[in-house]
Scaffold this motif. Structure first.
Motif, mmCIF file in Angstrom:
data_model
loop_
_atom_site.group_PDB
_atom_site.id
_atom_site.type_symbol
_atom_site.label_atom_id
_atom_site.label_comp_id
_atom_site.label_asym_id
_atom_site.label_seq_id
_atom_site.Cartn_x
_atom_site.Cartn_y
_atom_site.Cartn_z
ATOM 1 N N HIS A 87 -8.385 -3.183 5.419
ATOM 2 C CA HIS A 87 -8.303 -4.646 5.344
ATOM 3 C C HIS A 87 -9.148 -5.189 4.198
ATOM 4 O O HIS A 87 -8.768 -6.155 3.544
ATOM 5 N N GLY A 88 -10.305 -4.577 3.978
ATOM 6 C CA GLY A 88 -11.219 -5.033 2.932
ATOM 7 C C GLY A 88 -10.670 -4.858 1.537
ATOM 8 O O GLY A 88 -11.161 -5.463 0.593
ATOM 9 N N GLN A 89 -9.663 -4.033 1.386
ATOM 10 C CA GLN A 89 -8.985 -3.878 0.095
ATOM 11 C C GLN A 89 -7.775 -4.809 0.013
ATOM 12 O O GLN A 89 -7.543 -5.452 -1.008
ATOM 13 N N LEU A 90 -7.004 -4.883 1.099
ATOM 14 C CA LEU A 90 -5.749 -5.628 1.066
ATOM 15 C C LEU A 90 -5.947 -7.138 0.966
ATOM 16 O O LEU A 90 -5.402 -7.779 0.052
ATOM 17 N N TYR A 91 -6.717 -7.711 1.878
ATOM 18 C CA TYR A 91 -6.751 -9.172 1.964
ATOM 19 C C TYR A 91 -7.428 -9.868 0.779
ATOM 20 O O TYR A 91 -6.931 -10.911 0.330
ATOM 21 N N ALA A 112 2.222 -5.660 7.804
ATOM 22 C CA ALA A 112 3.448 -5.009 7.329
ATOM 23 C C ALA A 112 3.294 -4.583 5.866
ATOM 24 O O ALA A 112 3.757 -3.507 5.473
ATOM 25 N N ILE A 113 2.635 -5.414 5.061
ATOM 26 C CA ILE A 113 2.359 -5.042 3.663
ATOM 27 C C ILE A 113 1.479 -3.802 3.653
ATOM 28 O O ILE A 113 1.743 -2.839 2.912
ATOM 29 N N LYS A 114 0.444 -3.824 4.482
ATOM 30 C CA LYS A 114 -0.472 -2.685 4.593
ATOM 31 C C LYS A 114 0.291 -1.411 4.954
ATOM 32 O O LYS A 114 0.080 -0.353 4.362
ATOM 33 N N SER A 115 1.195 -1.508 5.905
ATOM 34 C CA SER A 115 1.983 -0.356 6.344
ATOM 35 C C SER A 115 2.851 0.197 5.208
ATOM 36 O O SER A 115 2.914 1.414 4.995
ATOM 37 N N LYS A 116 3.512 -0.694 4.474
ATOM 38 C CA LYS A 116 4.359 -0.258 3.346
ATOM 39 C C LYS A 116 3.526 0.433 2.269
ATOM 40 O O LYS A 116 3.941 1.442 1.701
ATOM 41 N N LEU A 117 2.353 -0.112 1.974
ATOM 42 C CA LEU A 117 1.480 0.505 0.972
ATOM 43 C C LEU A 117 0.978 1.865 1.444
ATOM 44 O O LEU A 117 0.901 2.820 0.654
ATOM 45 N N GLN A 118 0.648 1.974 2.726
ATOM 46 C CA GLN A 118 0.180 3.253 3.267
ATOM 47 C C GLN A 118 1.282 4.310 3.203
ATOM 48 O O GLN A 118 1.013 5.477 2.914
ATOM 49 N N GLU A 119 2.523 3.902 3.443
ATOM 50 C CA GLU A 119 3.652 4.834 3.307
ATOM 51 C C GLU A 119 3.738 5.349 1.875
ATOM 52 O O GLU A 119 3.939 6.539 1.642
ATOM 53 N N TYR A 120 3.609 4.449 0.917
ATOM 54 C CA TYR A 120 3.713 4.821 -0.494
ATOM 55 C C TYR A 120 2.539 5.697 -0.935
ATOM 56 O O TYR A 120 2.716 6.731 -1.561
#
Length: 132
Positions: free
Chosen positions: A79-83, A64-72
């Motif tokens: 994944h290799g950037q987010l986690y 969900a965090i990934k999705s919000k960041l992608q929207e922005y």
């Protein structure tokens, strides 16, 4: 701790401490050491954006965090950037990681994370006023 009057909270150990002690490593009873949290200045823009997402949307799973960041960003976040960035924020005491269920972690911003965002906002707003 040094015995000085408490003027802050160290989220790593959930204790009131003075500012000087809050920035020192903590030696645990079992001999382990909790290192000092990353300084606010060392947080990347991406990490601050993660904090912003958690501050405005509450506890979220990683996807969900990934999705919000992608929207922005209007581009893919891998994944290799987010986690690794989430892990650094957890280790620094800015984000708390818990289990949503047996397979899913949930991330929440901590009081230190909120304070970091607040300090950043105060600084940027002050710069806007003085530069105008």
């Amino acid at each position: 701790m040094c015995g000085a009057g408490a003027d802050g909270l160290d989220a790593r150990i959930s204790a009131a401490v003075c500012t000087r002690c809050a920035n020192q490593p903590i030696v645990l009873a079992d001999g382990g050491v909790v290192q000092e949290r990353p300084r606010l200045a060392s947080l990347s823009a991406f990490q601050r954006d993660i904090l912003w997402v958690l501050n405005h949307h509450g506890g979220l799973k990683g996807l969900a965090i990934k999705s919000k960041l992608q929207e922005y960003y209007d581009e893919d976040v891998n994944h290799g950037q987010l986690y690794p960035n989430l892990d650094q924020l957890v280790e620094g005491g800015y984000v708390e990681k818990g289990e949503r269920d047996k397979r899913t972690n949930e991330y929440r911003i901590t009081a230190d994370g909120k304070q970091a965002l607040s300090r950043r906002r105060t600084w940027t707003e002050a710069a806007e006023v003085t530069d105008a």
